[in-house]
Scaffold this motif. Structure first.
Motif, PDB file in Angstrom:
ATOM      1  N   GLU A  76       0.840  -1.205   0.000  1.00 14.10           N
ATOM      2  CA  GLU A  76       0.000   0.000   0.000  1.00 14.10           C
ATOM      3  C   GLU A  76       0.873   1.253   0.000  1.00 14.10           C
ATOM      4  OE1 GLU A  76      -4.001   1.886   0.768  1.00 14.10           O
ATOM      5  OE2 GLU A  76      -3.521  -0.223   0.477  1.00 14.10           O
ATOM      6  N   ASP A  77       1.929   1.241   0.818  1.00 12.87           N
ATOM      7  CA  ASP A  77       2.836   2.391   0.868  1.00 12.87           C
ATOM      8  C   ASP A  77       3.560   2.589  -0.459  1.00 12.87           C
ATOM      9  OD1 ASP A  77       2.148   2.874   3.502  1.00 12.87           O
ATOM     10  OD2 ASP A  77       3.777   1.646   4.306  1.00 12.87           O
ATOM     11  N   ASN A  80       1.220   4.186  -2.879  1.00 12.82           N
ATOM     12  CA  ASN A  80       1.059   5.598  -2.535  1.00 12.82           C
ATOM     13  C   ASN A  80       2.293   6.414  -2.922  1.00 12.82           C
ATOM     14  OD1 ASN A  80      -1.576   6.094  -1.260  1.00 12.82           O
ATOM     15  ND2 ASN A  80      -0.916   4.592   0.245  1.00 12.82           N
ATOM     16  N   LYS A  81       3.477   5.816  -2.748  1.00 11.61           N
ATOM     17  CA  LYS A  81       4.710   6.506  -3.134  1.00 11.61           C
ATOM     18  C   LYS A  81       4.742   6.752  -4.641  1.00 11.61           C
ATOM     19  CE  LYS A  81       7.697   4.932   0.644  1.00 11.61           C
ATOM     20  NZ  LYS A  81       8.876   4.075   1.028  1.00 11.61           N
ATOM     21  N   GLY A  83       2.121   7.023  -6.564  1.00  9.62           N
ATOM     22  CA  GLY A  83       1.143   8.076  -6.824  1.00  9.62           C
ATOM     23  C   GLY A  83       1.663   9.445  -6.438  1.00  9.62           C
ATOM     24  N   ASN A  84       2.357   9.526  -5.304  1.00  9.28           N
ATOM     25  CA  ASN A  84       2.924  10.800  -4.861  1.00  9.28           C
ATOM     26  C   ASN A  84       4.003  11.292  -5.815  1.00  9.28           C
ATOM     27  OD1 ASN A  84       1.314  11.028  -2.559  1.00  9.28           O
ATOM     28  ND2 ASN A  84       2.722   9.813  -1.311  1.00  9.28           N
ATOM     29  N   SER A  99      -2.328  10.947  -6.293  1.00 13.80           N
ATOM     30  CA  SER A  99      -2.038   9.737  -5.524  1.00 13.80           C
ATOM     31  C   SER A  99      -3.317   9.000  -5.162  1.00 13.80           C
ATOM     32  CB  SER A  99      -1.277  10.101  -4.246  1.00 13.80           C
ATOM     33  OG  SER A  99      -1.074   8.956  -3.450  1.00 13.80           O
ATOM     34  N   GLN A 100      -4.285   9.707  -4.599  1.00 15.85           N
ATOM     35  CA  GLN A 100      -5.540   9.080  -4.186  1.00 15.85           C
ATOM     36  C   GLN A 100      -6.297   8.514  -5.377  1.00 15.85           C
ATOM     37  OE1 GLN A 100      -8.343  11.724  -2.355  1.00 15.85           O
ATOM     38  NE2 GLN A 100      -9.652  10.086  -1.600  1.00 15.85           N
ATOM     39  N   VAL A 103      -4.326   5.320  -6.806  1.00 14.68           N
ATOM     40  CA  VAL A 103      -4.394   4.139  -5.949  1.00 14.68           C
ATOM     41  C   VAL A 103      -5.820   3.574  -5.898  1.00 14.68           C
ATOM     42  CG1 VAL A 103      -4.148   3.287  -3.586  1.00 14.68           C
ATOM     43  CG2 VAL A 103      -2.424   4.820  -4.549  1.00 14.68           C
ATOM     44  N   THR A 104      -6.802   4.440  -5.661  1.00 12.60           N
ATOM     45  CA  THR A 104      -8.190   3.981  -5.550  1.00 12.60           C
ATOM     46  C   THR A 104      -8.663   3.329  -6.851  1.00 12.60           C
ATOM     47  OG1 THR A 104      -8.712   5.717  -3.949  1.00 12.60           O
ATOM     48  CG2 THR A 104     -10.558   4.657  -5.059  1.00 12.60           C
ATOM     49  N   ARG A 212      -6.379  -1.319   4.339  1.00 10.57           N
ATOM     50  CA  ARG A 212      -5.234  -1.235   3.432  1.00 10.57           C
ATOM     51  C   ARG A 212      -5.329  -2.394   2.432  1.00 10.57           C
ATOM     52  NH1 ARG A 212      -0.854   1.634   5.618  1.00 10.57           N
ATOM     53  NH2 ARG A 212       0.666   0.029   5.056  1.00 10.57           N
TER      54      ARG A 212
END
Length: 234
Positions: A76-77, A80-81, A83-84, A99-100, A103-104, A212
């Motif tokens: 999950e991290d 997110n990384k 996406g960031n 990011s959101q 991922v979603t 998560r």
């Protein structure tokens, strides 16, 4: 062309995202209600899939061990990384973060029986009908998600095409390697395990939980291992 279904799926997500950004001025109350509606539909879909198991113990073990592996790897991290990183490179556009949205949307579009069964059909039989159906659903979902979560939804097309394309690629020779009974058993239990993950995604979309879900993804691989062991012992 065995990759046609995956390509169409990616294109529909891209088109849906662009349309969603065009209509991003939809009133907040309407977008919130629509998002809840999608979340509820995803919950029901996940519940239906989750009940298809022939041996629910396999599903439990798969998700438990999958969660341990996923948490250890921090999937999950990592998502997110990624996406960031995209967000820093491109920046935000309107509402929602890249990011959101990435991922979603990736979790919604990648997890589930349709992606795997569709990829198998494309590779084994050259039949893209399942992925065409999934493409329509994903395109509409991308439109709605993009109005709330932003342009990041568009990047989910990349893992979707890669995921479904790889399944189709390996499926071309799968009949010569995997017995039909084993393959059918895997699809059944994978559908149930994936359904529970989709159920969790629906809960997250409605804001009831913050599961998560990405860290549960190794459960699909664990399912394949358990089903194979039981098949060999049976």
């Amino acid at each position: 062309m065995f990759l046609l279904g995956a390509a169409v799926n990616g294109i529909c997500i891209i088109i849906g995202t662009f349309l969603g950004r065009l209509f991003h001025r939809i009133p907040e109350n309407m977008k919130t209600t629509v998002m809840y509606a999608i979340g509820l539909c995803v919950i029901v879909l996940g519940l239906q899939m989750g009940l298809k198991s022939d041996n629910f113990l396999i599903v439990i073990l798969s998700l438990v061990f999958g969660a341990v592996i996923g948490e250890f790897l921090g999937l999950e991290d990592q998502l997110n990384k990624l996406g960031n990183w995209l967000e820093k490179k491109i920046g935000t556009s309107g509402q929602g973060s890249i990011s959101q949205g990435f991922v979603t949307a990736t979790l919604i579009f990648v997890i589930g029986a349709m992606a795997i069964i569709g990829g198998l059909d494309s590779g084994i039989r050259g039949d893209h009908s399942v992925l065409y159906t999934k493409s329509i659903i994903d395109g509409f979902t991308a439109l709605i998600l993009a109005t709330t979560l932003g342009i990041g939804v568009i990047f989910s097309a990349i893992p979707v095409v890669l995921y479904e394309g790889l399944i189709a690629l390996f499926a071309k020779g799968i009949n010569n390697v995997i017995p039909e009974a084993l393959l059918n058993s895997f699809i059944t239990e994978m559908t149930a395990a994936g359904g529970i993950m989709i159920f969790a995604i629906g809960l997250n979309l409605t804001g009831l939980t913050k599961v998560r879900v990405a860290n549960l993804l190794p459960g699909i691989i664990v399912t394949a291992i358990i089903v194979t062991i039981l098949y060999m012992w049976g």
